[in-house]
Design a protein around this motif. Structure first.
Motif, PDB file in Angstrom:
ATOM      1  N   LYS A   8      12.563  -0.822  62.127  1.00 24.77           N
ATOM      2  CA  LYS A   8      10.376  -0.685  61.392  1.00 24.77           C
ATOM      3  C   LYS A   8       9.800  -2.040  61.328  1.00 24.77           C
ATOM      4  CE  LYS A   8       8.091   1.553  58.480  1.00 24.77           C
ATOM      5  NZ  LYS A   8       8.084   2.871  57.039  1.00 24.77           N
ATOM      6  N   ARG A  11       9.150  -2.680  64.640  1.00 19.80           N
ATOM      7  CA  ARG A  11       8.527  -1.708  65.520  1.00 19.80           C
ATOM      8  C   ARG A  11       6.731  -2.659  64.790  1.00 19.80           C
ATOM      9  NH1 ARG A  11       6.219   2.676  63.560  1.00 19.80           N
ATOM     10  NH2 ARG A  11       7.686   2.904  61.896  1.00 19.80           N
ATOM     11  N   LYS A  14       4.718  -5.018  66.848  1.00 19.41           N
ATOM     12  CA  LYS A  14       4.475  -5.159  67.899  1.00 19.41           C
ATOM     13  C   LYS A  14       2.938  -4.663  68.155  1.00 19.41           C
ATOM     14  CE  LYS A  14       7.567  -6.250  71.359  1.00 19.41           C
ATOM     15  NZ  LYS A  14       7.272  -7.195  71.706  1.00 19.41           N
ATOM     16  N   LEU A  16       4.078  -0.870  67.555  1.00 23.95           N
ATOM     17  CA  LEU A  16       4.243   0.274  68.045  1.00 23.95           C
ATOM     18  C   LEU A  16       4.348   1.551  67.055  1.00 23.95           C
ATOM     19  CD1 LEU A  16       7.407  -0.787  70.301  1.00 23.95           C
ATOM     20  CD2 LEU A  16       5.262   0.123  71.077  1.00 23.95           C
ATOM     21  N   GLN A  18       7.063   5.100  65.919  1.00 23.59           N
ATOM     22  CA  GLN A  18       8.049   5.550  66.218  1.00 23.59           C
ATOM     23  C   GLN A  18       8.244   6.161  67.357  1.00 23.59           C
ATOM     24  OE1 GLN A  18       9.219   7.943  62.754  1.00 23.59           O
ATOM     25  NE2 GLN A  18      10.242   6.443  62.136  1.00 23.59           N
ATOM     26  N   LEU A  21       7.820   3.906  70.113  1.00 19.23           N
ATOM     27  CA  LEU A  21       9.782   3.232  71.082  1.00 19.23           C
ATOM     28  C   LEU A  21      10.607   4.092  70.946  1.00 19.23           C
ATOM     29  CD1 LEU A  21      10.820   0.746  70.045  1.00 19.23           C
ATOM     30  CD2 LEU A  21      11.243   1.188  67.965  1.00 19.23           C
ATOM     31  N   GLU A  36      15.761   4.515  61.351  1.00 24.49           N
ATOM     32  CA  GLU A  36      15.108   3.653  60.588  1.00 24.49           C
ATOM     33  C   GLU A  36      15.265   4.046  59.187  1.00 24.49           C
ATOM     34  OE1 GLU A  36      10.007   3.590  61.416  1.00 24.49           O
ATOM     35  OE2 GLU A  36      11.325   2.412  63.579  1.00 24.49           O
TER      36      GLU A  36
END
Length: 124
Positions: A8, A11, A14, A16, A18, A21, A36
């Motif tokens: 998480k 992610r 970034k 992003l 969910q 990704l 996650e």
């Protein structure tokens, strides 16, 4: 930090969603949510995709003692291409890690010599 929190954190850095990704990894959004929340753990292929995409080691994803990504190639260095490692590079690291300290020192010396040789021939 557990693997779900690390996924998480990576992610969100970034940034992003969910769903984004999940698409990159080829899994469903609910599967990503389960990763996650530590309801399920990614399979080995997905772990490798995660490590490659976020440019972190697989060890980082599983090692609770590591608070920061321990990249094999750190940002800011002149040799960082910003690209994920390809299959040959992963294989080289895989075999390198299985060598003795003496063998690793030898390989490092050979790599430095090759680099220096190529650097000097490129300047000419």
């Amino acid at each position: 930090m557990d693997i779900g929190k690390k996924i998480k954190t990576l992610r969100l850095a970034k940034p992003l969603t969910q769903n984004e990704l999940a698409g990159i990894l080829g899994v469903s959004k609910s599967t990503m949510s389960n990763y996650e929340r530590n309801i399920s753990t990614p399979d080995p292929d997905t772990i490798i995709k995660l490590a490659s995409y976020f440019n972190v080691s697989v060890d980082y994803l599983f090692n609770d003692g590591m608070d920061k990504p321990k990249d094999l190639i750190k940002e800011g260095n002149s040799y960082n291409t910003g690209k994920a490692l390809d299959k040959d590079e992963w294989n080289a690291i895989y075999y390198y890690r299985r060598l003795s300290d003496e063998q690793r020192d030898y390989i490092k010396g050979q790599m430095i010599q090759l680099y220096q040789k190529s650097s000097s021939s490129n300047k000419s």
